[in-house]
Design a protein around this motif. Structure first.
Motif, PDB file in Angstrom:
ATOM      1  N   LYS A 136      -2.887   7.975  -4.917  1.00  0.00           N
ATOM      2  CA  LYS A 136      -1.488   8.135  -4.590  1.00  0.00           C
ATOM      3  C   LYS A 136      -1.085   9.403  -5.307  1.00  0.00           C
ATOM      4  O   LYS A 136       0.255   9.663  -5.483  1.00  0.00           O
ATOM      5  CB  LYS A 136      -0.672   6.979  -5.096  1.00  0.00           C
TER       6      LYS A 136
ATOM      7  N   LYS B 224       1.790   3.634 -14.187  1.00  0.00           N
ATOM      8  CA  LYS B 224       0.329   3.599 -13.676  1.00  0.00           C
ATOM      9  C   LYS B 224       0.545   3.849 -12.125  1.00  0.00           C
ATOM     10  O   LYS B 224       1.019   3.165 -11.517  1.00  0.00           O
ATOM     11  CB  LYS B 224       0.089   2.045 -13.768  1.00  0.00           C
TER      12      LYS B 224
ATOM     13  N   GLU C 208       0.742  -1.228   0.015  1.00  0.00           N
ATOM     14  CA  GLU C 208       0.103  -0.115  -0.131  1.00  0.00           C
ATOM     15  C   GLU C 208       0.963   1.283  -0.072  1.00  0.00           C
ATOM     16  O   GLU C 208       0.418   2.390  -0.228  1.00  0.00           O
ATOM     17  CB  GLU C 208      -0.951   0.047   1.328  1.00  0.00           C
TER      18      GLU C 208
ATOM     19  N   ASP D 262     -10.153   4.293 -11.166  1.00  0.00           N
ATOM     20  CA  ASP D 262      -9.038   3.745  -9.903  1.00  0.00           C
ATOM     21  C   ASP D 262      -7.672   4.493 -10.316  1.00  0.00           C
ATOM     22  O   ASP D 262      -6.975   4.168  -9.114  1.00  0.00           O
ATOM     23  CB  ASP D 262      -9.265   2.541  -9.655  1.00  0.00           C
ATOM     24  N   CYS D 263      -7.359   4.774 -11.357  1.00  0.00           N
ATOM     25  CA  CYS D 263      -5.826   5.138 -11.513  1.00  0.00           C
ATOM     26  C   CYS D 263      -5.818   5.895 -12.941  1.00  0.00           C
ATOM     27  O   CYS D 263      -6.749   6.302 -13.556  1.00  0.00           O
ATOM     28  CB  CYS D 263      -5.196   3.761 -11.653  1.00  0.00           C
TER      29      CYS D 263
ATOM     30  N   ASP E  65      -2.313   4.538  -8.976  1.00  0.00           N
ATOM     31  CA  ASP E  65      -3.634   4.925  -8.387  1.00  0.00           C
ATOM     32  C   ASP E  65      -4.139   6.266  -7.907  1.00  0.00           C
ATOM     33  O   ASP E  65      -3.302   7.262  -7.602  1.00  0.00           O
ATOM     34  CB  ASP E  65      -3.665   4.364  -7.065  1.00  0.00           C
ATOM     35  N   ASN E  66      -5.371   6.569  -7.978  1.00  0.00           N
ATOM     36  CA  ASN E  66      -5.812   7.916  -7.547  1.00  0.00           C
ATOM     37  C   ASN E  66      -5.726   8.543  -6.393  1.00  0.00           C
ATOM     38  O   ASN E  66      -5.244   9.696  -6.498  1.00  0.00           O
ATOM     39  CB  ASN E  66      -7.374   8.132  -8.080  1.00  0.00           C
TER      40      ASN E  66
END
Length: 453
Positions: A411, A406, A267, A390-391, A408-409
């Motif tokens: 992050k 790639k 994570e 989601d990304c 994630d949103n």
């Protein structure tokens, strides 16, 4: 760290290695300039003054060594139930208590010198850009519960190590490493390569003698030596790559003499990237990297996790933002302009009789600029930006490599749209993605102009 790592043992003391003393003294090596300045500015007039000055310098050096030794003896790391306590300091004591549930990453680093003395560096981070603990410990103390990750283990092949070493190799860094020996290596390598070019009668020697004059062969020998030295150095750092992971954690270990072991929660990994340089494009392979907090704190920012066959491919969707067709000229403008100037310069030098300069330009500069132009054309075809639920997926060029990312949103810290006056005229823009744990923003260049994203 919590599950699935093993619980921390109660009251276990991690032994600090004596190399801590040498590391501290090395950080204060600049004090050696004091006796030099004393001799230059206040030259002793007699034996008595010289003895007094030398005695003062010896006492100062002894005081620094004594302080380094006391600092080493009063530094301790204790792993107890649920926390790590780091105590240090001689006159001012400082105690850092790191709770296991807040430890987001840990690493063990080992260099050539520390490996020889049986030492390694323990690094513990709780997030952000700074390591909370970074101490030299004995190698036998490296089997910490922090690094006990149970899960599927994958050992990457020697081919992966070669690709990783080639990716990290720089001829310039290799030359910097051999600068102390350059006076001896330059004539041997440069002249040896030059003699090799012209000493034979085979086809390669004949072609090389036509394309490369002795001066170019000499410089090529130095660059080849620097690249070769740097490649061997990086190969020792990236050999024996092993990845152990489960649903929550990933452990990556690599290297023989220069060895690094990192453990981090998945994570905390901010992004995944796939990259292709010129060599990887020719071989038809792509390198996969992970970006995380511990890599950024250690100065690497990313870590290789795999090498796959195939080329970078973007999503085939109408919602994908891509450069305009007429923007291809802006992609190849810089290398194409330099290519034209190089050819024009070669023609000029030929007119004034500078044959060596013409050979250097035509055999080195022109082929490189042709490759650069073709790479920029490929970068135009591959550049894109797409926002999913989601990304965010993006691909652009950085230097002489294609990078597809790639992230994630959750992050993403920010997305910035930039447009200079020329881009405003031609209807294009640059989009910067500020990802968590990434030093610099990822920039997708010369996309079709957008007002929001």
């Amino acid at each position: 760290m919590n599950k699935p790592c093993k619980p921390l043992h109660h009251g276990r003391r991690i032994k600090i290695h004596p190399v801590t003393v040498a590391a501290f003294l090395y950080s204060y090596a600049f004090l050696l300039i004091i006796p030099i300045l004393q001799f230059v500015l206040f030259r002793p007039q007699d034996i008595g003054e010289m003895l007094r000055t030398s005695s003062a310098n010896v006492l100062l050096a002894a005081a620094v060594v004594l302080y380094a030794y006391l600092r080493y003896k009063r530094t301790s790391i204790i792993v107890s139930n649920g926390r790590i306590t780091v105590s240090k300091g001689v006159f001012r004591r400082r105690k850092n208590i790191i709770y296991a549930k807040h430890v987001v990453a840990a690493a063990l680093r080992q260099g050539a010198v520390t490996s020889f003395f049986g030492a390694q560096t323990l690094c513990v981070g709780t997030g952000g850009n700074r390591l909370i603990a970074e101490e030299y410990i004995k190698k036998k103390s490296g089997s910490l519960p922090l690094f006990d990750v149970e899960g599927k283990t994958e050992r990457l092949s020697f081919f992966h190590s070669l690709v990783a070493a080639a990716d990290a190799t720089s001829a310039l860094s290799g030359l910097l490493l051999i600068i102390p020996f350059l006076r001896k290596t330059a004539p041997v390598v440069g002249e040896g390569l030059s003699e090799g070019f012209y000493g034979g009668i085979n086809l390669w020697s004949h072609l090389a003698s036509k394309l490369l004059p002795p001066a170019v062969a000499y410089v090529s020998g130095l660059i080849a030596a620097g690249y070769g030295f740097a490649f061997v150095y990086e190969l020792l750092k990236h050999i024996k790559i092993q990845i152990t992971q489960n649903k929550e954690y990933m452990k990556i270990s690599r290297g023989v003499i220069w060895r690094v072991v990192t453990v981090q929660p998945k994570e905390e990994m901010s992004a995944l990237t796939a990259e292709q340089g010129l060599l990887c494009m020719v071989l038809g392979i792509k390198k996969l990297f992970v970006l995380s907090h511990i890599n950024k704190s250690l100065g690497a920012e990313r870590e290789l996790v795999g090498v796959e066959r195939g080329r970078l491919k973007g999503p085939d969707d109408v919602s994908v933002l891509k450069p305009k067709r007429r923007s291809v000229f802006s992609f190849v403008l810089a290398p194409l302009l330099l290519l034209v100037l190089s050819v024009a310069g070669a023609l000029y030098f030929e007119q004034i009789g500078r044959i060596v300069t013409v050979s250097v330009v035509m055999s080195v500069a022109v082929p490189f600029l042709l490759l650069w132009t073709m790479f920029r054309a490929a970068a135009f075809e591959h550049s894109f930006l797409k926002k999913e639920n989601d990304c965010v997926l993006a691909c652009s060029y950085s230097g002489l490599r294609l990078v597809q990312m790639k992230v994630d949103n959750d992050k993403i810290n920010a997305i910035e749209i930039r447009q200079n006056p020329f881009q405003k005229i031609f209807g294009s823009c640059n989009v910067r993605i500020y990802a968590h744990n990434r030093r610099k923003p990822f920039t997708v260049k010369k996309l079709k102009a957008v007002t929001e994203f």
